[in-house]
Design a protein around this motif. Structure first.
Motif, PDB file in Angstrom:
ATOM      1  N   ASP A 135      -8.456  -4.219   5.824  1.00  9.39           N
ATOM      2  CA  ASP A 135      -7.059  -4.248   6.265  1.00  9.39           C
ATOM      3  C   ASP A 135      -6.940  -4.382   7.779  1.00  9.39           C
ATOM      4  O   ASP A 135      -6.030  -5.045   8.280  1.00  9.39           O
ATOM      5  N   GLU A 136      -7.885  -3.780   8.486  1.00  6.33           N
ATOM      6  CA  GLU A 136      -7.814  -3.816   9.949  1.00  6.33           C
ATOM      7  C   GLU A 136      -8.323  -5.126  10.528  1.00  6.33           C
ATOM      8  O   GLU A 136      -7.981  -5.475  11.675  1.00  6.33           O
ATOM      9  N   VAL A 170       0.826  -1.202   0.000  1.00  8.18           N
ATOM     10  CA  VAL A 170       0.000   0.000   0.000  1.00  8.18           C
ATOM     11  C   VAL A 170       0.864   1.258   0.000  1.00  8.18           C
ATOM     12  O   VAL A 170       0.402   2.348  -0.376  1.00  8.18           O
ATOM     13  N   GLU A 190     -10.983   2.556  -1.741  1.00  7.65           N
ATOM     14  CA  GLU A 190     -11.050   3.813  -0.997  1.00  7.65           C
ATOM     15  C   GLU A 190     -12.256   4.579  -1.556  1.00  7.65           C
ATOM     16  O   GLU A 190     -12.213   5.016  -2.713  1.00  7.65           O
ATOM     17  N   ARG A 223     -15.136  -0.902   2.102  1.00  5.60           N
ATOM     18  CA  ARG A 223     -13.989  -0.067   2.464  1.00  5.60           C
ATOM     19  C   ARG A 223     -12.735  -0.899   2.704  1.00  5.60           C
ATOM     20  O   ARG A 223     -12.749  -1.898   3.432  1.00  5.60           O
ATOM     21  N   TYR A 224     -11.636  -0.419   2.109  1.00 11.27           N
ATOM     22  CA  TYR A 224     -10.356  -1.110   2.268  1.00 11.27           C
ATOM     23  C   TYR A 224      -9.890  -1.085   3.718  1.00 11.27           C
ATOM     24  O   TYR A 224      -9.323  -2.079   4.214  1.00 11.27           O
ATOM     25  N   ASP A 225     -10.126   0.019   4.432  1.00 14.35           N
ATOM     26  CA  ASP A 225      -9.635   0.091   5.811  1.00 14.35           C
ATOM     27  C   ASP A 225     -10.308  -0.957   6.694  1.00 14.35           C
ATOM     28  O   ASP A 225      -9.704  -1.493   7.615  1.00 14.35           O
ATOM     29  N   TYR A 226     -11.567  -1.277   6.407  1.00 18.65           N
ATOM     30  CA  TYR A 226     -12.263  -2.326   7.158  1.00 18.65           C
ATOM     31  C   TYR A 226     -11.608  -3.683   6.901  1.00 18.65           C
ATOM     32  O   TYR A 226     -11.374  -4.471   7.831  1.00 18.65           O
ATOM     33  N   ALA A 244      -1.802  -7.594   5.966  1.00 26.87           N
ATOM     34  CA  ALA A 244      -1.932  -6.182   6.326  1.00 26.87           C
ATOM     35  C   ALA A 244      -0.976  -5.334   5.485  1.00 26.87           C
ATOM     36  O   ALA A 244       0.177  -5.689   5.272  1.00 26.87           O
ATOM     37  N   ARG A 298     -17.632   2.071   8.886  1.00 27.32           N
ATOM     38  CA  ARG A 298     -16.486   1.266   8.441  1.00 27.32           C
ATOM     39  C   ARG A 298     -16.925  -0.049   7.826  1.00 27.32           C
ATOM     40  O   ARG A 298     -16.243  -0.601   6.959  1.00 27.32           O
ATOM     41  N   THR A 341      -5.357   5.453  -6.867  1.00 26.32           N
ATOM     42  CA  THR A 341      -6.048   4.712  -5.815  1.00 26.32           C
ATOM     43  C   THR A 341      -5.762   3.231  -6.022  1.00 26.32           C
ATOM     44  O   THR A 341      -5.080   2.839  -6.979  1.00 26.32           O
TER      45      THR A 341
END
Length: 384
Positions: free
Chosen positions: A196-197, A68, A106, A191-194, A203, A131, A84
C-alpha cells in the motif's frame, strides 16, 4: 476343511485368468486413486474450507477492490471473532509459466484466521520486523530452490512500484510455511502495508475480506447483515461462505469434479463387466467340481457364499494393490511442481475406494454365485 484357505486355493486354480483379472482391477483402482486426487487438486481446497469463515468481495466482480476502511466496521459487528483482508498481486517470477499465487496480507491476522498454516515463531518475528518480508509455501520454495534469506524479485502486472526501475518488486524471503494435509502450500504471502505504501495507485484499497464468525449456523444471517451494511455505497459487497467462494472460483476453470466422477464411473463399470465375464467363465469351467461339493454336503447357500467370497477376495486384493500404488504416487508429490496445491488423497477417498472394492466383488460375483446355487448335481455331472 478350512473355508478361507479353500477359497484362496480356488482363486489360484487358473493362474492366468486370476492374474489377468487382478491386473484389470489394479489398473482401475490406480486410475481411481489418481483421478480423485486430481479432482481434489482442482477443487482448490473446497473440502477444507472453514465453515465459520465468510468472504466479502465487491458486488460487481472479484477483481473490483474494496476500501480498507471496511475492516473496522466489520470488526465491530457482534458475533465477529476476527476480520482481515487479502489483496491479489498477480506478479510474474522469472517467466509467466512459473505461476503461483502472491497475496498481500496482514501477517498476524492472516495466520490467526488460518491456524492450518504452520510458521516457526522466529520466522514470524522476522516477518513482522521486515516490511519487505515475505513467506512462501514449502511446495513453492522446493519448486524454485528458495531458502530463508533469499531475495525474491517479482515483476508486477497489476501494481507498479513508486520507486526503482521497471515494474519489479523486491521481497526478502524470511520464512517458509508448512500446513495441514491438503491445505495450499504454494502461496507467496507478503505484507499489505509494504504494497500500500509503495504502489503508484490504489492506496487504501484491498481485494477481499475474510471474516470469522462465532456461530457458523448464523452464516446466512451474518452474510446478509454485512451486505446491508455496505448497501448503496460506492463499493457494495457480496458475501458468501468460504466454501462457496472457493467453489465459484474453481468453476471458472470448469466443473472438474463432475468430469472426474464420470470418468471414474465409466472405468469402474467397464471393470465390473470384465470381472463378471471372467467369473462366469471360471464357474462354468468348474460345474463338475461344484456338483461334487454338493454331493459332499455343501448346501446351495454355502456354494453361493463360496463363489461370492472368491469374487470379493480378488476385488480386495487387486483393488488394494491399485489403491496402494496410487497412494504411493500421490506421496511422491505434485507432478506439476507445485501448480496443484491440494495434491492429496483424502481419507474419505480411501474409504470410498474400499467400499467400491467390496461392492465390485459382490456385484461381479452375484450372477455366477446365483448360477452355482441353482446348479443341479445331475445336470452338472451329465454336462461333464
Amino acid at each position: 476343511m478350512k473355508f478361507l484357505p479353500f477359497v484362496w486355493r480356488n482363486v489360484w486354480r487358473r493362474k492366468f485368468l486370476t492374474v489377468f483379472t487382478l491386473l484389470v482391477i489394479v489398473v482401475s483402482f490406480l486410475l481411481y486413486g489418481l483421478l480423485v486426487t486430481l479432482g481434489n487438486a482442482f477443487s482448490l481446497g473446497v473440502q477444507l474450507a472453514g465453515q465459520d469463515r465468510l468472504v466479502l468481495i465487491h458486488k460487481v466482480s472479484l477483481i473490483q477492490p474494496l476500501p480498507v476502511s471496511y475492516l473496522g466496521r466489520l470488526q465491530a459487528v457482534p458475533g465477529v471473532e476476527l476480520a482481515t483482508h487479502n489483496t491479489w498481486f498477480g506478479g510474474v517470477y522469472q517467466d509467466p509459466s512459473n505461476f503461483f499465487a502472491q497475496i498481500a496480507v496482514e501477517p498476524e491476522a492472516y495466520l490467526a484466521m488460518y491456524p492450518e498454516i504452520h510458521l516457526p515463531p522466529d520466522q514470524l518475528k522476522a516477518w513482522l520486523a521486515d516490511r519487505q518480508g515475505a513467506i512462501a509455501g514449502a511446495d513453492t520454495a522446493r519448486r524454485f530452490g528458495w531458502k530463508v534469506g533469499d531475495r525474491i524479485p517479482i515483476q508486477g502486472t497489476i501494481w507498479r512500484p513508486k520507486s526503482g526501475t521497471g515494474d519489479t518488486w523486491e521481497f526478502n524471503l524470511v520464512g517458509i510455511y508448512d500446513a495441514e494435509p491438503g491445505f495450499d502450500r504454494t502461496n507467496f504471502f507478503f505484507r499489505y502495508d509494504y504494497l500500500d505504501e509503495n504502489r503508484t495507485g490504489g492506496a487504501g484499497l484491498v481485494g477481499w475480506y475474510i471474516v470469522r464468525i462465532a456461530d457458523p449456523s448464523r452464516s446466512t444471517e451474518m452474510a446478509a447483515r454485512f451486505d446491508d451494511m455496505f448497501a448503496n455505497s460506492q463499493a457494495e459487497t457480496k458475501t458468501t461462505t468460504e466454501k462457496g467462494f472457493i467453489e465459484s472460483f474453481a468453476k471458472q476453470i470448469g466443473d472438474i469434479a463432475t468430469i472426474m466422477m464420470w470418468i471414474v464411473t465409466v472405468v469402474l463399470f467397464s471393470m465390473l463387466l470384465i470381472v463378471t465375464i471372467v467369473m462366469m467363465y471360471v464357474i462354468n469351467q468348474r460345474t463338475s467340481e461344484l456338483a461334487v461339493l454338493k454331493t459332499l454336503g455343501f448346501t446351495n447357500g454355502r456354494v453361493m457364499v463360496l463363489v461370492l467370497v472368491e469374487s470379493v477376495a480378488i476385488a480386495l486384493v487387486g483393488g488394494g494393490l491399485g489403491l496402494g500404488l496410487a497412494w504411493l504416487a500421490v506421496q511422491a508429490g505434485d507432478p506439476t511442481g507445485g501448480m496443484m496445491p491440494t495434491w492429496v488423497m483424502l481419507p474419505k477417498d480411501v474409504g470410498v475406494g474400499l467400499a467400491l472394492m467390496l461392492g465390485l466383488g459382490l456385484l461381479a460375483g452375484a450372477l455366477p454365485a446365483s448360477h452355482a446355487m441353482r446348479l443341479r448335481i445331475v445336470d452338472a455331472l451329465r454336462r461333464n
